[in-house]
Design an enzyme around this catalytic site. Structure first.
Site, short mmCIF file in Angstrom:
data_model
loop_
_atom_site.label_atom_id
_atom_site.label_comp_id
_atom_site.label_asym_id
_atom_site.label_seq_id
_atom_site.Cartn_x
_atom_site.Cartn_y
_atom_site.Cartn_z
N TYR A 278 -5.68 -62.22 36.97
CA TYR A 278 -4.70 -61.38 37.42
C TYR A 278 -3.99 -61.69 38.72
CZ TYR A 278 -2.12 -57.08 37.03
OH TYR A 278 -1.01 -56.09 36.89
N LYS B 145 0.91 -55.58 42.55
CA LYS B 145 0.39 -53.87 42.08
C LYS B 145 -0.23 -53.25 43.32
CE LYS B 145 1.37 -53.74 37.79
NZ LYS B 145 2.56 -53.39 37.38
P1 NAD Z 1 5.87 -55.23 28.34
O1 NAD Z 1 6.20 -56.77 28.26
O2 NAD Z 1 6.49 -54.41 27.22
O3 NAD Z 1 7.05 -54.70 29.47
C1 NAD Z 1 7.26 -55.52 30.66
C2 NAD Z 1 8.79 -54.96 30.83
O4 NAD Z 1 9.06 -56.00 32.08
C3 NAD Z 1 9.46 -55.81 29.88
O5 NAD Z 1 10.40 -55.07 29.01
C4 NAD Z 1 10.22 -57.01 30.48
O6 NAD Z 1 11.51 -57.19 29.89
C5 NAD Z 1 10.55 -56.40 31.98
N1 NAD Z 1 10.93 -57.23 32.87
C6 NAD Z 1 10.29 -58.32 33.17
N2 NAD Z 1 10.93 -58.88 34.27
C7 NAD Z 1 12.09 -58.18 34.30
C8 NAD Z 1 13.16 -58.21 35.23
N3 NAD Z 1 13.40 -59.24 36.14
N4 NAD Z 1 14.25 -57.28 35.29
C9 NAD Z 1 13.86 -56.20 34.43
N5 NAD Z 1 12.87 -56.14 33.57
C10 NAD Z 1 12.07 -56.97 33.62
O7 NAD Z 1 4.59 -54.90 28.66
P2 NAD Z 1 3.84 -53.41 29.27
O8 NAD Z 1 2.34 -53.75 29.04
O9 NAD Z 1 4.46 -52.37 28.36
O10 NAD Z 1 4.16 -53.44 30.85
C11 NAD Z 1 4.69 -52.38 31.38
C12 NAD Z 1 4.12 -52.05 32.78
O11 NAD Z 1 2.82 -51.66 32.49
C13 NAD Z 1 4.10 -53.20 33.68
O12 NAD Z 1 4.09 -52.94 34.86
C14 NAD Z 1 2.58 -53.58 33.42
O13 NAD Z 1 2.25 -54.32 34.72
C15 NAD Z 1 2.12 -52.32 33.31
N6 NAD Z 1 0.47 -52.06 32.97
C16 NAD Z 1 0.21 -52.91 31.50
C17 NAD Z 1 -1.05 -52.80 31.16
C18 NAD Z 1 -1.28 -53.31 30.09
O14 NAD Z 1 -2.55 -53.73 29.78
N7 NAD Z 1 -0.42 -53.87 28.96
C19 NAD Z 1 -2.09 -52.33 31.92
C20 NAD Z 1 -1.85 -51.52 33.11
C21 NAD Z 1 -0.45 -51.62 33.42
O1 0WE Z 2 0.30 -56.26 34.37
C1 0WE Z 2 -0.10 -56.81 33.26
C2 0WE Z 2 0.46 -58.00 32.99
C3 0WE Z 2 1.65 -58.08 33.56
C4 0WE Z 2 2.24 -59.92 33.46
C5 0WE Z 2 1.92 -60.48 32.28
C6 0WE Z 2 2.50 -61.80 31.93
C7 0WE Z 2 2.43 -62.66 30.65
C8 0WE Z 2 3.40 -63.58 30.35
C9 0WE Z 2 3.11 -60.25 34.35
N1 0WE Z 2 3.88 -61.46 34.31
C10 0WE Z 2 3.57 -61.95 33.03
N2 0WE Z 2 4.17 -63.41 32.96
C11 0WE Z 2 4.12 -64.17 31.67
O2 0WE Z 2 4.53 -65.11 31.74
N3 0WE Z 2 -1.23 -56.12 32.93
C12 0WE Z 2 -1.97 -55.08 33.48
C13 0WE Z 2 -2.02 -56.84 31.49
C14 0WE Z 2 -2.92 -57.71 32.09
O3 0WE Z 2 -2.27 -58.99 32.36
C15 0WE Z 2 -3.42 -59.84 32.79
C16 0WE Z 2 -4.59 -58.88 32.68
C17 0WE Z 2 -4.06 -57.55 32.14
C18 0WE Z 2 -5.15 -56.39 32.01
C19 0WE Z 2 -3.54 -61.02 33.29
C20 0WE Z 2 -4.77 -61.65 33.69
C21 0WE Z 2 -5.94 -60.92 33.59
C22 0WE Z 2 -5.83 -59.54 33.05
#
Ligand code: NAD
Ligand code: 0WE
Length: 253
Positions: A153, A160
């Site tokens: 991560y 974060k």
């Molecule tokens: P997702 O890919 O559906 O959403 C991420 C969004 O960020 C996308 O819509 C992307 O277009 C947008 N984005 C990236 N760069 C950008 C920029 N420069 N300007 C505007 N938008 C931009 O994935 P998600 O998992 O729904 O992620 C949403 C949030 O939830 C993130 O903050 C992520 O860190 C957080 N989150 C995700 C998880 C997980 O496991 N999926 C867990 C905890 C927190």
């Molecule tokens: O916040 C996230 C993911 C955020 C994210 C994911 C990507 C993948 C594609 C940010 N930047 C990028 N850039 C890319 O090019 N999570 C909480 C999901 C997540 O991501 C991980 C996790 C978990 C959970 C990455 C490594 C280890 C655990």
């Protein structure tokens, strides 16, 4: 429950996005919505999703662009005047930085991750502040990697941590206007942002084995809690980070 209320959602990429799950829940509760997209590829996915809710409020906003943030505020002002809350569901780090060793994080990679994933909350809230009604609510999505080491991560964990600290400083700053700011710390969910993360499946399996509730977190789990934080049920809560993680974070051994 949200009849006549208006919310801006940043970060819907597709129908698996956490932002989309929250949007559907808001819509079902009677809220009116507006969506942003970062580029044309995402626009092609967001417009039909918005239309499926009978929503035409869709606007470009790359959170790294001050011009886009200014035009977002102009768009919302022209459409709505005042509105009731923001769902910030945006994060990005360069792929190499989620794969390389942490000490190899580049200055550029650090800046990008912190800019998109943390500063954007400050910038968006600041730009839209004059349009937010008293009693409005801002939420953002975070992850346990901010406070515990999660393999790979990396710089996203640092981003974060900055995001969660920003939630507290924003909450203290805008509280006098009756605006609340909170973060939801979700367990791992297989969204677009999770695709291409090596061993994500194994992470989900490990999580469901270790978490007290013995299952993974669902999009609906997050959406329900989001509605609690966006609505008046949480009127006395601000600056908090709430786990929606089936209890995973409490486990030591
Ligand atoms: P997702 O890919 O559906 O959403 C991420 C969004 O960020 C996308 O819509 C992307 O277009 C947008 N984005 C990236 N760069 C950008 C920029 N420069 N300007 C505007 N938008 C931009 O994935 P998600 O998992 O729904 O992620 C949403 C949030 O939830 C993130 O903050 C992520 O860190 C957080 N989150 C995700 C998880 C997980 O496991 N999926 C867990 C905890 C927190
Ligand atoms: O916040 C996230 C993911 C955020 C994210 C994911 C990507 C993948 C594609 C940010 N930047 C990028 N850039 C890319 O090019 N999570 C909480 C999901 C997540 O991501 C991980 C996790 C978990 C959970 C990455 C490594 C280890 C655990």
């Amino acid at each position: 429950m949200f009849k006549g209320k208006k919310f801006l959602v940043l970060g819907v990429a597709n129908d698996m996005s956490i932002g989309w799950a929250i949007s559907q829940a808001l819509h079902s509760s009677g809220a009116e919505l507006a969506f942003t997209f970062v580029n044309e590829a995402i626009e092609k996915r967001v417009r039909p999703l918005a239309q499926s809710l009978g929503c035409e409020n869709v606007v470009k906003c790359d959170v790294q662009s001050d011009d886009d943030l200014t035009s977002l505020a102009q768009y919302i002002e022209s459409k709505w005047g005042k509105f009731d809350g923001i769902v910030h569901s945006v994060a990005y780090a360069e792929r190499e930085d989620l794969k390389n060793r942490f000490h190899q994080t580049t200055r550029k990679g650090f800046q990008t991750a912190l800019d998109v994933s943390a500063y954007s909350l400050i910038a968006v809230t600041g730009k839209l502040l004059p349009l937010l009604t008293p009693n409005s609510s801002v939420i953002t999505l975070t992850y346990l990697g901010s406070e515990r080491v999660v393999t790979n991560y990396n710089v996203m964990g640092v981003a974060k941590a900055a995001l969660e600290a920003s939630v507290r400083y924003l909450a203290a700053d805008v509280g006098e206007q009756g605006i609340r700011v909170n973060a939801l710390s979700a367990g791992p969910i297989k969204t677009l942002a999770a695709s291409g993360i090596p061993k994500f499946r194994e992470m989900l399996t490990h999580f469901a084995e270790k978490a007290p509730l013995k299952r993974n977190v669902t999009l609906e789990d997050v959406a329900r809690t989001a509605l609690f934080y966006l609505g008046e049920s949480s009127n006395g809560i601000t600056g908090e980070v709430t786990y929606i993680d089936c209890g995973f974070n409490i486990i030591g051994m």
